[in-house]
Write a protein that holds these residues in place. Structure first.
Motif, mmCIF file in Angstrom:
data_model
loop_
_atom_site.group_PDB
_atom_site.id
_atom_site.type_symbol
_atom_site.label_atom_id
_atom_site.label_comp_id
_atom_site.label_asym_id
_atom_site.label_seq_id
_atom_site.Cartn_x
_atom_site.Cartn_y
_atom_site.Cartn_z
ATOM 1 N N GLU A 1 26.452 1.048 37.633
ATOM 2 C CA GLU A 1 25.437 1.901 37.915
ATOM 3 C C GLU A 1 25.287 3.014 36.997
ATOM 4 O OE1 GLU A 1 28.248 3.759 41.053
ATOM 5 O OE2 GLU A 1 27.502 1.592 41.150
ATOM 6 N N LEU A 2 24.306 3.622 37.084
ATOM 7 C CA LEU A 2 24.057 5.002 36.209
ATOM 8 C C LEU A 2 25.163 6.053 36.768
ATOM 9 C CD1 LEU A 2 20.250 5.456 35.624
ATOM 10 C CD2 LEU A 2 22.212 5.065 34.100
ATOM 11 N N THR A 3 25.853 6.858 35.874
ATOM 12 C CA THR A 3 26.748 7.718 36.185
ATOM 13 C C THR A 3 27.093 8.708 35.037
ATOM 14 O OG1 THR A 3 28.884 7.957 37.261
ATOM 15 C CG2 THR A 3 28.757 6.485 35.492
ATOM 16 N N ARG A 4 27.756 9.968 35.311
ATOM 17 C CA ARG A 4 28.144 10.668 34.448
ATOM 18 C C ARG A 4 29.328 10.181 33.673
ATOM 19 N NH1 ARG A 4 26.929 15.360 32.822
ATOM 20 N NH2 ARG A 4 25.294 15.890 34.379
ATOM 21 N N GLY A 5 29.714 10.393 32.242
ATOM 22 C CA GLY A 5 30.927 9.751 31.873
ATOM 23 C C GLY A 5 30.975 10.208 30.376
ATOM 24 N N ILE A 6 31.910 9.129 29.860
ATOM 25 C CA ILE A 6 32.575 9.489 28.500
ATOM 26 C C ILE A 6 31.955 8.280 27.565
ATOM 27 C CG2 ILE A 6 34.427 9.664 26.837
ATOM 28 C CD1 ILE A 6 35.927 10.692 29.299
ATOM 29 N N PRO A 7 31.108 8.432 26.796
ATOM 30 C CA PRO A 7 30.640 7.300 25.923
ATOM 31 C C PRO A 7 31.562 6.378 25.422
ATOM 32 C CG PRO A 7 29.673 9.359 25.079
ATOM 33 C CD PRO A 7 30.938 9.647 26.039
ATOM 34 N N THR A 8 31.216 5.362 25.366
ATOM 35 C CA THR A 8 32.107 4.089 24.739
ATOM 36 C C THR A 8 31.248 3.020 24.241
ATOM 37 O OG1 THR A 8 34.029 2.510 25.363
ATOM 38 C CG2 THR A 8 32.200 2.691 26.988
ATOM 39 N N ALA A 9 31.898 1.944 23.833
ATOM 40 C CA ALA A 9 31.455 1.023 22.836
ATOM 41 C C ALA A 9 30.486 1.563 21.877
ATOM 42 C CB ALA A 9 30.466 -0.143 23.710
ATOM 43 N N HIS A 10 29.083 1.149 21.738
ATOM 44 C CA HIS A 10 28.397 1.381 20.782
ATOM 45 C C HIS A 10 27.700 2.920 20.805
ATOM 46 C CE1 HIS A 10 25.756 -0.436 23.822
ATOM 47 N NE2 HIS A 10 24.881 0.460 23.395
ATOM 48 N N LEU B 1 39.313 2.983 18.781
ATOM 49 C CA LEU B 1 39.919 1.791 18.840
ATOM 50 C C LEU B 1 39.326 0.949 20.494
ATOM 51 C CD1 LEU B 1 43.424 1.600 17.284
ATOM 52 C CD2 LEU B 1 41.476 0.705 16.343
ATOM 53 N N LEU B 2 39.693 2.058 21.352
ATOM 54 C CA LEU B 2 39.017 1.573 22.785
ATOM 55 C C LEU B 2 37.698 1.242 22.937
ATOM 56 C CD1 LEU B 2 41.569 3.900 24.732
ATOM 57 C CD2 LEU B 2 41.385 1.261 24.525
ATOM 58 N N ALA B 3 36.982 2.014 22.035
ATOM 59 C CA ALA B 3 35.203 2.222 22.125
ATOM 60 C C ALA B 3 35.000 0.413 21.457
ATOM 61 C CB ALA B 3 34.789 3.276 21.503
ATOM 62 N N LEU B 4 35.461 0.495 20.326
ATOM 63 C CA LEU B 4 35.296 -0.871 19.609
ATOM 64 C C LEU B 4 35.783 -2.090 20.386
ATOM 65 C CD1 LEU B 4 36.882 0.333 16.094
ATOM 66 C CD2 LEU B 4 34.228 -0.320 16.714
ATOM 67 N N VAL B 5 36.797 -1.827 21.160
ATOM 68 C CA VAL B 5 37.304 -2.854 22.018
ATOM 69 C C VAL B 5 35.998 -3.291 23.236
ATOM 70 C CG1 VAL B 5 38.926 -3.893 23.681
ATOM 71 C CG2 VAL B 5 39.671 -2.982 21.443
ATOM 72 N N ASP B 6 35.680 -2.407 23.633
ATOM 73 C CA ASP B 6 34.504 -2.126 24.736
ATOM 74 C C ASP B 6 33.322 -2.631 24.162
ATOM 75 O OD1 ASP B 6 36.026 -1.239 27.095
ATOM 76 O OD2 ASP B 6 35.259 0.876 26.901
ATOM 77 N N ALA B 7 32.856 -2.426 23.034
ATOM 78 C CA ALA B 7 31.819 -3.051 22.104
ATOM 79 C C ALA B 7 31.930 -4.540 22.175
ATOM 80 C CB ALA B 7 31.621 -2.411 20.812
ATOM 81 N N VAL B 8 33.056 -5.048 21.906
ATOM 82 C CA VAL B 8 33.620 -6.402 21.991
ATOM 83 C C VAL B 8 33.248 -6.984 23.196
ATOM 84 C CG1 VAL B 8 35.134 -8.332 21.549
ATOM 85 C CG2 VAL B 8 34.857 -6.470 19.879
ATOM 86 N N ARG B 9 33.596 -6.355 24.425
ATOM 87 C CA ARG B 9 33.817 -6.696 25.580
ATOM 88 C C ARG B 9 32.191 -7.060 26.258
ATOM 89 N NH1 ARG B 9 36.710 -2.590 29.122
ATOM 90 N NH2 ARG B 9 36.833 -4.149 30.680
ATOM 91 N N ILE B 10 31.627 -5.749 26.017
ATOM 92 C CA ILE B 10 30.172 -5.979 26.462
ATOM 93 C C ILE B 10 28.876 -5.696 25.590
ATOM 94 C CG2 ILE B 10 30.999 -4.439 28.469
ATOM 95 C CD1 ILE B 10 29.626 -1.877 27.165
ATOM 96 N N GLY B 11 29.170 -5.929 24.316
ATOM 97 C CA GLY B 11 28.101 -5.789 23.615
ATOM 98 C C GLY B 11 27.381 -6.993 23.147
ATOM 99 N N ARG B 12 25.927 -6.694 22.577
ATOM 100 C CA ARG B 12 25.202 -7.814 22.127
ATOM 101 C C ARG B 12 26.016 -8.320 21.063
ATOM 102 N NH1 ARG B 12 21.308 -3.767 24.688
ATOM 103 N NH2 ARG B 12 21.447 -3.143 22.666
#
Length: 171
Positions: free
Chosen positions: A84-93, A143-154
């Motif tokens: 869901e929508l929430t406040r947080g720290i940007p990750t992935a793309h 590195l963690l953001a890049l891994v998240d992009a692999v996990r959830i990205g298009r």
């Protein structure tokens, strides 16, 4: 013969922490402190990484093996569905370095955090300690953001993230 547990999400975070630092092994105490985990957890994690062939006897990551896991396996083993929508720290793309390559996007993935300054859809981090550790270490955050992009990205985001991981983890 001692039974060895399968890799845990913390193991990937710890291995990325080791990969983000070019110095010699910083010590278990330093790892535990930097990642916000127990000293015993750091020890167990390193042992699992060694048994999996991701960390050498020198206690340094084996970059080709880590890269292979991140590029080909992490999205299947540590998959995540956006929440869901929430406040947080940007990750992935939505986080560096991909945010600099892709630009602004309407769909912003975030690690939920009440202190975060961005509103977006929730993405469960690899480990609960990852966001705080990432805020202390810019290289680990990327590195963690890049891994998240692999996990959830298009497809495009995954490809860019994989290319960036290859650059950063070239042995």
């Amino acid at each position: 013969m001692m039974a060895v547990a399968m890799l845990q999400p913390l193991d990937i975070v710890l291995c990325l922490k080791l990969a983000s630092d070019d110095r010699e092994f910083p010590g278990y105490e330093h790892l535990a402190l930097e990642l916000g985990i127990a000293l015993s957890s750091a020890h167990r994690s390193v042992k699992r990484l060694q048994h999996a062939g991701l960390v050498a006897t020198t206690l340094r990551p084996i970059h080709p093996a880590l890269l292979e896991l991140l590029v080909h396996g992490v999205r299947y083993v540590y998959y995540v569905k956006p929440g869901e929508l929430t406040r947080g720290i940007p990750t992935a793309h939505a986080a560096p370095p991909l945010s600099e390559l892709i630009g602004a996007s309407a769909d912003v993935p975030v690690w939920p955090d009440p202190k975060g300054n961005v509103r977006g859809y929730a993405v469960t981090p690899l480990h609960k300690s990852a966001p705080a550790a990432a805020m202390r270490d810019a290289q680990l955050y990327e590195l963690l953001a890049l891994v998240d992009a692999v996990r959830i990205g298009r497809t495009r985001e995954r490809k860019l993230a994989q290319d960036e991981l290859r650059k950063r983890l070239a042995a």
